[in-house]
Motif scaffolding. Structure first.
Motif: not given
Length: 310
Positions: A4-5, A244, A264-265, A267-268, A271-273, A282
């Protein structure tokens, strides 16, 4: 397992209980109009072993030494932000690999020709991934980018990385007149800076987990930089952040400030593909595979470092 982040942008008390991170909100606890049961329900716990990155983005966050110790033992990266809400500090474990001394020696004794070859592979993949981003988000001709990929030599003595970067930044945000990529430049540089800081922490964490020193780089060697190797290895991953950021710009008319939604975006990023060897994973897992392969290159087990192909 995907870690988790966690990002804390509001005042919080962070403590440890039974190997769980306990999150309490002082604004809730100090409110006399709320019942004790509601205050207890507002307290949240998260297993330390599930945490990969913690970002502290508020001046009124209290964190106990027990939490710091538990995060370090779990090989979690702890990022602190400055008054402008930009990541400024990074805390990593000193020892997180059982054969760390041996791995340090292998890294230190790596020959200059080997490091130049690894840098060549790194830059070729970076330019290739940049070309893919241009193809996805712009109408720019990328033929020159792929031509430069084929011409990158050991150590990149012709500095094709810089030539490709100049073309890339000229075209990636074509709607912004005279855009210049720079740490203190106009938006979306603020988004890029934030995203790259998150990416740097992810890569540094993976390097430490692989028993490598983030300080000793393949190419970067600034004596004031404690993360030269992280800056080297993150190069082919930067276009993922650029993509992103491009998506964020397409979804909003105002990105002059790092709002909560934009953060928030960003911080993804963990988990980026990504695609590596024909398999999707990820980004955080991909960086672990990259750093593991880097050590194998250092000790002679293989000759190529594994990078994702965008």
């Amino acid at each position: 397992m995907i870690k988790k982040t966690l990002c804390f942008s509001n005042p919080a008390y962070l403590s440890l209980k039974n190997s769980q991170l306990v999150i309490r909100l002082p604004e809730v606890e100090c409110c006399d109009n709320l019942s004790d049961s509601f205050k207890q329900q507002s307290e949240r716990t998260i297993p330390i072993e599930d945490i990969g990155i913690v970002l502290l983005d508020n001046k009124r966050i209290t964190i106990t030494s027990s939490v710091l110790e538990a995060l370090i033992e779990n090989n979690s990266a702890l990022i602190t932000c400055d008054s402008k809400n930009m990541p400024i500090g990074l805390l990593l474990p000193l020892c997180s690999n059982t054969t760390q001394n041996e791995r340090f020696r292998t890294q230190i004794e790596a020959s200059l020709p080997l490091k130049k070859q690894l840098w060549q592979q790194t830059i070729k993949q970076k330019i290739s991934n940049q070309a893919k981003i241009l193809s996805i988000y712009t109408n720019a001709d990328v033929g020159c980018m792929y031509a430069w990929v084929d011409k990158v030599r050991s150590g990149d003595p012709d500095n094709l990385e810089a030539r490709a970067a100049a073309y890339y930044w000229k075209n990636i945000f074509s709607d912004i007149p005279n855009f210049v990529r720079g740490r203190d430049g106009e938006p979306p540089n603020n988004l890029l800076n934030y995203g790259y800081a998150i990416l740097r922490a992810i890569v540094a964490r993976s390097l430490v987990a692989s028993g490598l020193l983030p300080t000793l780089g393949l190419h970067h060697h600034n004596k004031y930089n404690a993360y030269c190797l992280a800056d080297d290895i993150m190069e082919p991953y930067r276009p993922y952040v650029d993509g992103l950021v491009s998506d964020i710009m397409l979804s909003t008319n105002d990105y002059s400030e790092l709002t909560k939604d934009i953060k928030m975006k960003l911080l993804t990023i963990p988990v980026l593909d990504t695609m590596m060897g024909g398999r999707k994973s990820p980004l955080m897992i991909a960086t672990q595979q990259t750093t593991a392969s880097l050590y194998k290159c250092f000790n002679g087990e293989q000759r190529r470092i594994l990078y994702p192909d965008l």
